[in-house]
Enzyme design. Sequence first.
Site, PDB file in Angstrom:
ATOM      1  CB  VAL A  78      -0.994   0.073   1.190  1.00 38.82           C
ATOM      2  CG1 VAL A  78      -2.182  -0.813   0.985  1.00 38.82           C
ATOM      3  CG2 VAL A  78      -0.308  -0.181   2.518  1.00 38.82           C
ATOM      4  CE1 TYR A  91      -2.581  -0.300  14.912  1.00 41.91           C
ATOM      5  CE2 TYR A  91      -3.992   0.206  16.783  1.00 41.91           C
ATOM      6  CZ  TYR A  91      -3.789  -0.434  15.566  1.00 41.91           C
ATOM      7  OH  TYR A  91      -4.794  -1.192  15.014  1.00 41.91           O
TER       8      TYR A  91
HETATM    9  N1  LIG Z   1      -7.238  -7.276  15.036  1.00 39.95           N
HETATM   10  C1  LIG Z   1      -7.557  -6.278  15.839  1.00 39.95           C
HETATM   11  O1  LIG Z   1      -7.760  -6.454  17.061  1.00 39.95           O
HETATM   12  C2  LIG Z   1      -7.674  -4.875  15.281  1.00 39.95           C
HETATM   13  C3  LIG Z   1      -8.202  -3.883  16.119  1.00 39.95           C
HETATM   14  C4  LIG Z   1      -8.320  -2.595  15.638  1.00 39.95           C
HETATM   15  C5  LIG Z   1      -7.934  -2.295  14.355  1.00 39.95           C
HETATM   16  N2  LIG Z   1      -7.409  -3.274  13.552  1.00 39.95           N
HETATM   17  C6  LIG Z   1      -6.994  -2.876  12.211  1.00 39.95           C
HETATM   18  O2  LIG Z   1      -7.580  -3.742  11.258  1.00 39.95           O
HETATM   19  C7  LIG Z   1      -6.764  -3.790  10.089  1.00 39.95           C
HETATM   20  C8  LIG Z   1      -6.560  -5.234   9.678  1.00 39.95           C
HETATM   21  O3  LIG Z   1      -5.857  -5.874  10.714  1.00 39.95           O
HETATM   22  P1  LIG Z   1      -5.998  -7.433  11.040  1.00 39.95           P
HETATM   23  O4  LIG Z   1      -6.263  -7.536  12.477  1.00 39.95           O
HETATM   24  O5  LIG Z   1      -6.880  -8.088  10.074  1.00 39.95           O
HETATM   25  O6  LIG Z   1      -4.467  -7.872  10.836  1.00 39.95           O
HETATM   26  P2  LIG Z   1      -3.770  -8.996   9.920  1.00 39.95           P
HETATM   27  O7  LIG Z   1      -2.333  -8.897  10.248  1.00 39.95           O
HETATM   28  O8  LIG Z   1      -4.475 -10.287  10.079  1.00 39.95           O
HETATM   29  O9  LIG Z   1      -4.027  -8.475   8.430  1.00 39.95           O
HETATM   30  C9  LIG Z   1      -3.406  -7.316   7.943  1.00 39.95           C
HETATM   31  C10 LIG Z   1      -3.005  -7.581   6.501  1.00 39.95           C
HETATM   32  O10 LIG Z   1      -2.394  -6.378   6.001  1.00 39.95           O
HETATM   33  C11 LIG Z   1      -1.296  -6.781   5.210  1.00 39.95           C
HETATM   34  N3  LIG Z   1      -0.319  -5.699   5.110  1.00 39.95           N
HETATM   35  C12 LIG Z   1       0.521  -5.254   6.063  1.00 39.95           C
HETATM   36  N4  LIG Z   1       1.304  -4.307   5.556  1.00 39.95           N
HETATM   37  C13 LIG Z   1       0.952  -4.148   4.263  1.00 39.95           C
HETATM   38  C14 LIG Z   1       1.406  -3.316   3.223  1.00 39.95           C
HETATM   39  N5  LIG Z   1       2.420  -2.454   3.401  1.00 39.95           N
HETATM   40  N6  LIG Z   1       0.800  -3.412   1.998  1.00 39.95           N
HETATM   41  C15 LIG Z   1      -0.203  -4.300   1.801  1.00 39.95           C
HETATM   42  N7  LIG Z   1      -0.656  -5.118   2.754  1.00 39.95           N
HETATM   43  C16 LIG Z   1      -0.087  -5.043   3.962  1.00 39.95           C
HETATM   44  C17 LIG Z   1      -0.726  -7.995   5.922  1.00 39.95           C
HETATM   45  O11 LIG Z   1       0.092  -8.770   5.062  1.00 39.95           O
HETATM   46  C18 LIG Z   1      -1.994  -8.706   6.353  1.00 39.95           C
HETATM   47  O12 LIG Z   1      -2.409  -9.636   5.386  1.00 39.95           O
HETATM   48  C19 LIG Z   1      -5.470  -3.037  10.436  1.00 39.95           C
HETATM   49  O13 LIG Z   1      -5.537  -1.733   9.901  1.00 39.95           O
HETATM   50  C20 LIG Z   1      -5.500  -2.996  11.949  1.00 39.95           C
HETATM   51  O14 LIG Z   1      -4.779  -1.907  12.478  1.00 39.95           O
HETATM   52  C21 LIG Z   1      -7.264  -4.564  13.987  1.00 39.95           C
END
Ligand SMILES: NC(=O)c1ccc[n+]([C@@H]2O[C@H](COP(=O)([O-])OP(=O)(O)OC[C@H]3O[C@@H](n4cnc5c(N)ncnc54)[C@H](O)[C@@H]3O)[C@@H](O)[C@H]2O)c1
Length: 267
Positions: A64, A155
């Site tokens: 991204v 974060y």
């Molecule tokens: N899981 C939680 O508790 C939680 C809570 C609040 C917010 N979030 C947010 O939700 C979103 C998704 O997180 P998730 O929990 O599914 O995590 P995850 O790690 O399971 O999935 C995140 C995905 O993003 C991809 N990614 C990372 N850097 C990247 C880049 N530079 N370019 C393209 N892809 C990239 C990773 O390879 C991964 O597949 C994130 O923005 C995270 O901050 C998650």
Amino acid sequence: MARVAGKVALVTGGASGIGAACAELFAAEGAAVLLTDLDEAMGRDVVARIGKAGGRAHFHRHDVCDEAGWPAVVAEAEKRFGRLDIAVANAGIGIMAPIETMTLADWRRQQAINLDGVFLTVRSAIPALRRAGGGSIVMMSSIAGLRAAPGLAGYSATKGGVRLFSKSVALEHAHDNIRCNSVHPGIIATPIWGKIPTGAEGNRRNAPIDPRERAAAVVPLVRVGEARDVAEVVLFLCTDAASYVTAQEFVVDGGMTASMRRAPVQT
Ligand SMILES: NC(=O)c1ccc[n+]([C@@H]2O[C@H](COP(=O)([O-])OP(=O)(O)OC[C@H]3O[C@@H](n4cnc5c(N)ncnc54)[C@H](O)[C@@H]3O)[C@@H](O)[C@H]2O)c1
């Protein structure tokens, strides 16, 4: 019921966790999905699962933060599926460290993916959404973008930025019939928890966090959130049922931010 039938959706970070759940739900509800991620193997697995279930999806490997690669992502969606109606700016990482000892490299990496990446997603998608006559953008923030917690300063700065960026995009593009909202998950059981860097560098967190244990202690609904719980809200925001909903923030946290209990994540 096909709630997004005929629409085309782009989901960044679509290979895992919340992004994968969004891709699978959107496809199950009738959308064609272009998912992007760094992780090609997992991305192709998601596409295979969607195909097996009778849906339409394609994986495009892309970072991204890679500005030069963005035109090809949007072109791929339009070439393959004919249009773009939905952009879910979901890719993100989490790095926890106290402010005093956080390295500039960690600060910048988090900013680059969580904030620059969201900006590039939106800037690249808007012309295509306009060509489609309008659409819906959803940005993945966090409850960390609404509330502060020790050890989460870097974060939180990115997720708080996403929250107001989302509202600004909504106001700037309302006249294009482009809606934009942010989603704020609480503690969701995805692989992200196991990826939070640990170890000595910059005095990062020492041990991994178990989201189920955390959730049991601090979430009023007394369970961890599942990726699907978040995907359902993202889906709603991209349906015609949400056609008058823009510039808003949607919290998916089992009631956590309404509680007076202690913030969940400490380093
Ligand atoms: N899981 C939680 O508790 C939680 C809570 C609040 C917010 N979030 C947010 O939700 C979103 C998704 O997180 P998730 O929990 O599914 O995590 P995850 O790690 O399971 O999935 C995140 C995905 O993003 C991809 N990614 C990372 N850097 C990247 C880049 N530079 N370019 C393209 N892809 C990239 C990773 O390879 C991964 O597949 C994130 O923005 C995270 O901050 C998650």
